[in-house]
Design an enzyme around this catalytic site. Structure first.
Site, PDB file in Angstrom:
ATOM      1  N   TRP A  74       1.066  -0.791  -0.023  1.00  0.00           N
ATOM      2  CA  TRP A  74      -0.103  -0.169   0.009  1.00  0.00           C
ATOM      3  C   TRP A  74       0.630   1.067   0.193  1.00  0.00           C
ATOM      4  O   TRP A  74       0.052   2.595  -0.857  1.00  0.00           O
ATOM      5  CB  TRP A  74      -0.830   0.294   1.023  1.00  0.00           C
ATOM      6  CG  TRP A  74      -2.652  -1.005   0.727  1.00  0.00           C
ATOM      7  CD1 TRP A  74      -2.847  -1.657   0.261  1.00  0.00           C
ATOM      8  CD2 TRP A  74      -2.798  -1.796   1.747  1.00  0.00           C
ATOM      9  NE1 TRP A  74      -3.840  -2.130  -0.342  1.00  0.00           N
ATOM     10  CE2 TRP A  74      -3.929  -3.007   1.272  1.00  0.00           C
ATOM     11  CE3 TRP A  74      -2.421  -2.219   3.574  1.00  0.00           C
ATOM     12  CZ2 TRP A  74      -4.088  -3.780   1.815  1.00  0.00           C
ATOM     13  CZ3 TRP A  74      -3.384  -3.198   3.507  1.00  0.00           C
ATOM     14  CH2 TRP A  74      -3.869  -3.800   3.753  1.00  0.00           C
ATOM     15  N   HIS A 137       4.582 -10.392   7.631  1.00  0.00           N
ATOM     16  CA  HIS A 137       2.987  -8.842   7.719  1.00  0.00           C
ATOM     17  C   HIS A 137       1.829  -9.148   7.287  1.00  0.00           C
ATOM     18  O   HIS A 137       1.236  -8.646   6.128  1.00  0.00           O
ATOM     19  CB  HIS A 137       3.322  -7.107   7.450  1.00  0.00           C
ATOM     20  CG  HIS A 137       3.359  -6.077   8.023  1.00  0.00           C
ATOM     21  ND1 HIS A 137       3.424  -6.440   9.004  1.00  0.00           N
ATOM     22  CD2 HIS A 137       1.917  -5.393   7.832  1.00  0.00           C
ATOM     23  CE1 HIS A 137       2.891  -5.254   9.988  1.00  0.00           C
ATOM     24  NE2 HIS A 137       1.521  -4.797   9.203  1.00  0.00           N
ATOM     25  N   GLU A 172       1.160 -10.240  13.567  1.00  0.00           N
ATOM     26  CA  GLU A 172      -0.266 -10.690  14.325  1.00  0.00           C
ATOM     27  C   GLU A 172      -0.332 -11.427  13.959  1.00  0.00           C
ATOM     28  O   GLU A 172      -1.514 -11.078  13.092  1.00  0.00           O
ATOM     29  CB  GLU A 172      -0.444  -8.682  14.689  1.00  0.00           C
ATOM     30  CG  GLU A 172       0.570  -7.895  14.700  1.00  0.00           C
ATOM     31  CD  GLU A 172       0.158  -5.900  15.307  1.00  0.00           C
ATOM     32  OE1 GLU A 172      -1.512  -6.704  14.905  1.00  0.00           O
ATOM     33  OE2 GLU A 172      -0.042  -5.792  15.541  1.00  0.00           O
ATOM     34  N   TYR A 233       0.222  -0.058  21.161  1.00  0.00           N
ATOM     35  CA  TYR A 233      -0.040   1.342  20.460  1.00  0.00           C
ATOM     36  C   TYR A 233      -0.893   2.223  22.026  1.00  0.00           C
ATOM     37  O   TYR A 233      -1.694   2.012  22.843  1.00  0.00           O
ATOM     38  CB  TYR A 233      -1.035   1.061  19.668  1.00  0.00           C
ATOM     39  CG  TYR A 233      -0.937   1.088  18.518  1.00  0.00           C
ATOM     40  CD1 TYR A 233      -0.543   1.880  17.819  1.00  0.00           C
ATOM     41  CD2 TYR A 233      -0.439  -0.894  18.167  1.00  0.00           C
ATOM     42  CE1 TYR A 233       0.246   1.514  16.276  1.00  0.00           C
ATOM     43  CE2 TYR A 233       0.188  -0.677  17.316  1.00  0.00           C
ATOM     44  CZ  TYR A 233       0.206   0.243  16.096  1.00  0.00           C
ATOM     45  OH  TYR A 233       0.860  -0.897  14.982  1.00  0.00           O
ATOM     46  N   GLU A 259       6.483  -3.564  16.652  1.00  0.00           N
ATOM     47  CA  GLU A 259       5.932  -2.656  15.798  1.00  0.00           C
ATOM     48  C   GLU A 259       5.712  -1.949  17.062  1.00  0.00           C
ATOM     49  O   GLU A 259       4.446  -2.460  17.923  1.00  0.00           O
ATOM     50  CB  GLU A 259       4.844  -3.249  15.547  1.00  0.00           C
ATOM     51  CG  GLU A 259       3.774  -2.038  14.740  1.00  0.00           C
ATOM     52  CD  GLU A 259       2.522  -2.884  14.087  1.00  0.00           C
ATOM     53  OE1 GLU A 259       2.788  -3.741  13.115  1.00  0.00           O
ATOM     54  OE2 GLU A 259       1.670  -2.370  14.205  1.00  0.00           O
ATOM     55  N   TRP A 293       6.117   1.867  14.557  1.00  0.00           N
ATOM     56  CA  TRP A 293       5.244   2.076  13.177  1.00  0.00           C
ATOM     57  C   TRP A 293       4.798   3.470  12.477  1.00  0.00           C
ATOM     58  O   TRP A 293       3.778   3.858  13.535  1.00  0.00           O
ATOM     59  CB  TRP A 293       3.647   1.700  13.986  1.00  0.00           C
ATOM     60  CG  TRP A 293       2.894   1.375  12.157  1.00  0.00           C
ATOM     61  CD1 TRP A 293       1.968   2.069  12.099  1.00  0.00           C
ATOM     62  CD2 TRP A 293       3.365  -0.164  11.129  1.00  0.00           C
ATOM     63  NE1 TRP A 293       0.884   1.208  11.013  1.00  0.00           N
ATOM     64  CE2 TRP A 293       1.558  -0.243  10.406  1.00  0.00           C
ATOM     65  CE3 TRP A 293       3.990  -0.775  11.041  1.00  0.00           C
ATOM     66  CZ2 TRP A 293       1.223   0.092   9.805  1.00  0.00           C
ATOM     67  CZ3 TRP A 293       3.351  -1.902   9.617  1.00  0.00           C
ATOM     68  CH2 TRP A 293       3.001  -1.300   9.008  1.00  0.00           C
ATOM     69  N   LYS A 298       0.323   8.063   4.819  1.00  0.00           N
ATOM     70  CA  LYS A 298      -0.953   8.740   5.403  1.00  0.00           C
ATOM     71  C   LYS A 298      -1.822   9.379   6.236  1.00  0.00           C
ATOM     72  O   LYS A 298      -0.905   9.916   7.624  1.00  0.00           O
ATOM     73  CB  LYS A 298      -1.508   6.982   6.090  1.00  0.00           C
ATOM     74  CG  LYS A 298      -2.617   6.570   5.699  1.00  0.00           C
ATOM     75  CD  LYS A 298      -2.362   4.940   5.811  1.00  0.00           C
ATOM     76  CE  LYS A 298      -4.292   4.643   6.158  1.00  0.00           C
ATOM     77  NZ  LYS A 298      -4.641   3.322   6.999  1.00  0.00           N
ATOM     78  N   GLU A 300      -2.978   9.848   9.009  1.00  0.00           N
ATOM     79  CA  GLU A 300      -2.962   8.645   9.917  1.00  0.00           C
ATOM     80  C   GLU A 300      -2.247   9.170  11.740  1.00  0.00           C
ATOM     81  O   GLU A 300      -1.088   9.313  11.414  1.00  0.00           O
ATOM     82  CB  GLU A 300      -3.706   7.548  10.391  1.00  0.00           C
ATOM     83  CG  GLU A 300      -2.351   6.757   9.870  1.00  0.00           C
ATOM     84  CD  GLU A 300      -2.677   4.853   9.704  1.00  0.00           C
ATOM     85  OE1 GLU A 300      -3.513   4.797   9.973  1.00  0.00           O
ATOM     86  OE2 GLU A 300      -1.830   4.359  10.101  1.00  0.00           O
TER      87      GLU A 300
END
Ligand code: MG
Length: 343
Positions: A74, A137, A172, A233, A259, A293, A298, A300
């Site tokens: 992507w 991934h 993951e 995260y 990550e 990460w 992008k 975000e």
């Protein structure tokens, strides 16, 4: 490009894939070879696991810190040597994670295209004397075992003699079984790697998006150079998850945060400085290596680049997002203290 040109290119790429050669023109120029004094991989060489830590060729502990690229299918434009060199020179990254997207629209459908991207990054990291994570991934790797076995056997054959290489075999896993899904997959893929490469470090994921370290380390993999990934995260995952990491470490197993983000689990949202600080403290305390990460423009929170940031690097601060500026300073601060200026 005209249609016949496309066909010729496709044939060339297919042949390149079969014989294991990529179209990475220019990447064989060793302008910063790993053997040159001063590069991180040149200084530290072959890594291995010792207790809960990663140690270098002299047995001294090493903590690698750097950036993960985004899903290759992507946002593949940053999979180039100039970008990697910029991340080494301007950001002080000592490791890059090449996140080869498997599905959808990834390696399973377009193996040649994704292989070229990931090999471009691997070759760049070897030339530039830093470490590289070859990341499968995928959220469903246990359903793609044969493809993963084939890929990692190929990678071990091509690169297993290079100290720079770290394998990450399952990004993951989701809510599946460690014992019946993830562990058998990991053992099968590790056997393929070890048939060719006896020593390079292998990162193993665990269920619940690589958070169930407590489950995995209660029934561990039998390989002396395996480390367990831990993904978080910071705005979503806090002390409860840090406790899982501590459980694994107290059992004597090493962790690699291959990550993480400083925003929410979706990759979006605002930077949580307080929780991020607690995570950095934990990783510093236990000498845990990490990759943030991600290198992406992008829209975000955890993407580190503003829209349209040049694919070749050269980013001024106004091309970095809030999380980008934050993480760049955290990498530089720690890696300069640990490794000194690299250039
Ligand atoms: Mg090796």
């Amino acid at each position: 490009m005209i249609e016949s040109g496309k066909i010729i290119l496709k044939i060339f790429l297919a042949i390149s894939s079969i014989i294991g050669v990529t179209a990475c023109a220019g990447l064989n120029e060793s302008d910063n070879n790993k053997d040159m004094p001063g590069t991180v991989a040149g200084l530290h060489g072959q890594l291995k696991v010792s207790g809960t830590m990663i140690v270098d060729q002299n047995g001294d502990s090493v903590v690698l810190r750097g950036m993960s690229l985004f899903w290759s299918q992507w946002i593949g434009k940053y999979y180039n040597k100039n970008c990697i060199k910029w991340l080494r020179d301007d950001w002080n990254c000592t490791v890059i994670r090449a996140a080869m997207g498997i599905e959808p629209d990834g390696y399973l459908e377009n193996p040649t295209a994704e292989m070229i991207k990931i090999r471009t990054v691997i070759d760049a990291c070897i030339d530039l004397g830093i470490y590289v994570i070859i990341d499968w991934h995928d959220h469903n790797a246990h359903l793609h075992t044969d493809a993963a076995k084939h890929f990692f056997r190929q990678m071990a054959t091509l690169y297993g003699d290079k100290p720079n290489i770290i394998y990450e075999i399952y990004n993951e896993p989701e809510k599946i079984s460690w014992r019946y899904d993830v562990k058998p997959y990991a053992e099968a893929v590790i056997a393929e790697i070890r048939a060719v490469d006896s020593d390079n470090i292998i990162i193993v994921g665990s269920p619940t998006w690589s958070q169930d370290l407590d489950v995995a380390t209660a029934d561990p993999i039998n390989d002396e150079n395996v480390v367990y990934s831990m993904h978080f995260y910071a705005a979503s995952h806090k002390q409860e998850l840090r406790d899982k990491a501590i459980t694994a470490i107290n059992r004597g197993y090493p962790i690699f945060v291959s990550e993480f983000g400083v925003c929410e689990y979706t990759g979006d949202g605002n930077v949580d400085y307080q929780s991020s600080g607690a995570w950095f403290d934990l990783m510093d305390q236990y000498k845990i290596s990490w990759c943030k990460w991600s290198v992406a423009d992008k829209d975000e929170g955890d993407a580190v680049l503003e829209d349209g940031a040049d694919e070749n690097g050269g980013w001024t601060d106004d091309k970095l997002t809030e999380s980008g500026k934050f993480i760049k300073s955290e990498i530089i601060k720690r890696n300069k203290a640990e490794f000194g200026a690299q250039n």
